[in-house]
Design an enzyme around this catalytic site. Structure first.
Site: not given
Ligand code: 0O2
Length: 210
Positions: A20, A26, A50, A138, A147, A151
């Site tokens: 949020v 932004r 993970s 992080e 990105n 990815t």
């Protein structure tokens, strides 16, 4: 399982709250009608499997996860241009709702894999019914091109478990160089792109009001 749920609950809260807050940054740029250095924000709590894999790999005892695993809670901020990354980092440095404890610049010093990104590790205080809990979180800040590469590489890594065949490794390194060049090219025509975006936004506003 219940123990994991209890352990991960404050991390989930931290990710929800920070999503949020960072998305709010932004929105503020949109209201100011200023170019936003933030394109979009995502967040996740690391899946239990993970966490266990990473703890095993790095020799982190499970009772030390809280202090030794920095990315159980992770946020990503995607920027249009490379220059936006440092602007976002500066905005994060100015905030007083968390403390930055570490920064890792994998843009200046990209990883051998070709990975580029700027990592900021923060201590974020979460308010719980049993009091305040300070958690490591992080934040990865990267361009859209970085990105895209990360990815794709991440999903291939999952398939090959880090042991890439030589040809795939070479291709990924080539793709990382291509992403680097794309970022450079986009920076060179940044002015043009921003003008076009501003024109498009004004047109959208006018159409809405007419
Ligand atoms: P996931 O699934 O993203 O959560 P290190 O020993 O330096 O590799 P460390 O100390 O955890 O790892 O810190 P680092 O490298 O700053 O942060 C690790 C995270 O950065 C990774 O999380 C990835 O999200 C990202 N990352 C680091 N290197 C690479 C890379 O070569 N390729 C991709 N795609 N991402 C990378 P996890 O734990 O791998 O997993």
């Amino acid at each position: 399982m219940k123990q994991w749920d209890q352990f991960l609950a404050p991390y989930k809260q931290a990710v929800d709250e920070l999503k949020v807050k960072l998305k709010g940054m932004r929105r503020q740029f949109d209201h100011e009608e200023e170019h936003s250095p933030i394109e979009f924000v995502t967040g996740r709590v690391k899946p239990i499997a993970s966490i266990l894999d990473k703890a095993n790999e790095k020799g982190i005892p499970l009772d030390k996860l809280e202090t030794e695993m920095q990315d159980i809670a992770g946020l990503r901020m995607m920027c249009p241009f490379v220059d936006d990354i440092i602007r976002v980092v500066e905005l994060l440095r100015q905030r007083n709702d968390f403390e930055i404890v570490e920064e890792r610049d994998y843009i200046l010093h990209s990883k051998e894999s070709g990975y580029r990104s700027y990592h900021v590790v923060i201590v974020y205080p979460v308010q719980t019914i049993t009091g305040e809990k300070k958690l490591l979180v992080e934040i990865q800040i990267r361009t859209l091109a970085m990105n895209f590469w990360a990815t794709i590489e991440h999903s291939l890594n999952y398939k090959y478990k880090g042991q890439f065949p030589e040809d795939i490794k070479m291709r990924l390194q080539g793709a990382a160089e291509a992403a680097f060049r794309l970022d450079k090219e986009m920076s060179l025509i940044r002015g043009e792109i921003q003008e076009a975006q501003a024109f498009f936004n004004r047109k959208k506003e006018n159409d809405k009001n007419s």
